[in-house]
Design an enzyme around this catalytic site. Sequence first.
Site, PDB file in Angstrom:
ATOM      1  N   ASP A  15       0.783  -1.244   0.000  1.00 21.07           N
ATOM      2  CA  ASP A  15       0.000   0.000   0.000  1.00 21.07           C
ATOM      3  C   ASP A  15       0.820   1.303   0.000  1.00 21.07           C
ATOM      4  O   ASP A  15       0.535   2.211   0.796  1.00 21.07           O
ATOM      5  CB  ASP A  15      -0.954   0.020   1.211  1.00 21.07           C
ATOM      6  CG  ASP A  15      -1.953  -1.135   1.210  1.00 21.07           C
ATOM      7  OD1 ASP A  15      -1.962  -1.910   0.246  1.00 21.07           O
ATOM      8  OD2 ASP A  15      -2.710  -1.256   2.187  1.00 21.07           O
ATOM      9  N   LYS A 113      -7.006  -4.947  -2.712  1.00 18.26           N
ATOM     10  CA  LYS A 113      -7.696  -5.524  -1.544  1.00 18.26           C
ATOM     11  C   LYS A 113      -8.608  -4.486  -0.913  1.00 18.26           C
ATOM     12  O   LYS A 113      -8.349  -3.289  -1.021  1.00 18.26           O
ATOM     13  CB  LYS A 113      -6.676  -6.045  -0.531  1.00 18.26           C
ATOM     14  CG  LYS A 113      -5.759  -4.955  -0.005  1.00 18.26           C
ATOM     15  CD  LYS A 113      -4.716  -5.531   0.934  1.00 18.26           C
ATOM     16  CE  LYS A 113      -3.835  -4.442   1.491  1.00 18.26           C
ATOM     17  NZ  LYS A 113      -4.557  -3.432   2.280  1.00 18.26           N
ATOM     18  N   CYS A 158      -1.682  -2.839   7.881  1.00 19.96           N
ATOM     19  CA  CYS A 158      -1.641  -3.779   6.755  1.00 19.96           C
ATOM     20  C   CYS A 158      -0.350  -4.591   6.697  1.00 19.96           C
ATOM     21  O   CYS A 158      -0.371  -5.763   6.317  1.00 19.96           O
ATOM     22  CB  CYS A 158      -1.921  -3.046   5.454  1.00 19.96           C
ATOM     23  SG  CYS A 158      -3.664  -2.513   5.367  1.00 19.96           S
TER      24      CYS A 158
HETATM   25  C1  VGL Z   1      -4.451   0.606   5.916  1.00 17.11           C
HETATM   26  C2  VGL Z   1      -5.994   1.486   7.368  1.00 17.11           C
HETATM   27  C3  VGL Z   1      -6.981   1.396   6.407  1.00 17.11           C
HETATM   28  C4  VGL Z   1      -3.040   0.192   5.668  1.00 17.11           C
HETATM   29  C5  VGL Z   1      -5.432   0.505   4.946  1.00 17.11           C
HETATM   30  O1  VGL Z   1      -2.630   0.108   4.498  1.00 17.11           O
HETATM   31  O2  VGL Z   1      -2.327  -0.060   6.666  1.00 17.11           O
HETATM   32  N1  VGL Z   1      -4.753   1.088   7.127  1.00 17.11           N
HETATM   33  N2  VGL Z   1      -6.691   0.896   5.196  1.00 17.11           N
END
Ligand code: VGL
Length: 214
Positions: A15, A113, A158
Amino acid sequence: MGIELFDRDVLLVIDVQNDFCDGGALAVPGGQEVVPVINRMAGIFRHVILTQDWHPRDHHSFASNHPGRVPFETIEVAHGKQELWPDHCVEGSMGAAFHPHMHPDRAELILRKGFRKTIDSYSAFTENDRLTRTGLTGYLRERGLGRIFLSGLAYDYCVLYSAIDSMRAGFETFVIEDACRAIGMGDSVATANYRLSEAGVRRITSSMLGDEAA
Ligand code: VGL
Ligand code: ZN
């Protein structure tokens, strides 16, 4: 102490998207600082896989979709707890795009995701009901890929969930600490460190990999 890399080792980049970098909708402090570290790592791994947090606008992890709720609260949903976040990584938006200095060229797979409205997915392997699989384990197994080295955002969400699930799936798993940054809510970083150790995930630094590793 250097770690010798094998052909089947995978750099899994979690991410690294605009919304998780400074100025983004769910900014992880210093998030963009992981980019040069990951770019260097991408040059020394034979296999690179990226994930992309990818939500519909009406996603249930957004506080805005729960009247009376605000970001960073936790609610109970059918499968357990769900943290509520500011709207982030909306499918197709600039915020959901990779950081402009992240070079996804060497990525063999980009896994999205969190695309189902009523379920979030912190982990690259399993959605937050802990049952629904993303298909990543099957992909890795079918290709005979082996140890998993994690990097990216956010360390305490994540990256943490992905690392634990990677171990559960039977892969030897490492987290490259200087290639990650944390959101840091309450004691989330201490908890993450504890849970990673408990799961048997090794925490390493990027200096232990590649030519500079002695
Ligand atoms: C994430 C919170 C919400 C992450 C993704 O990538 O850690 N954290 N969505
Ligand atoms: Zn998200």
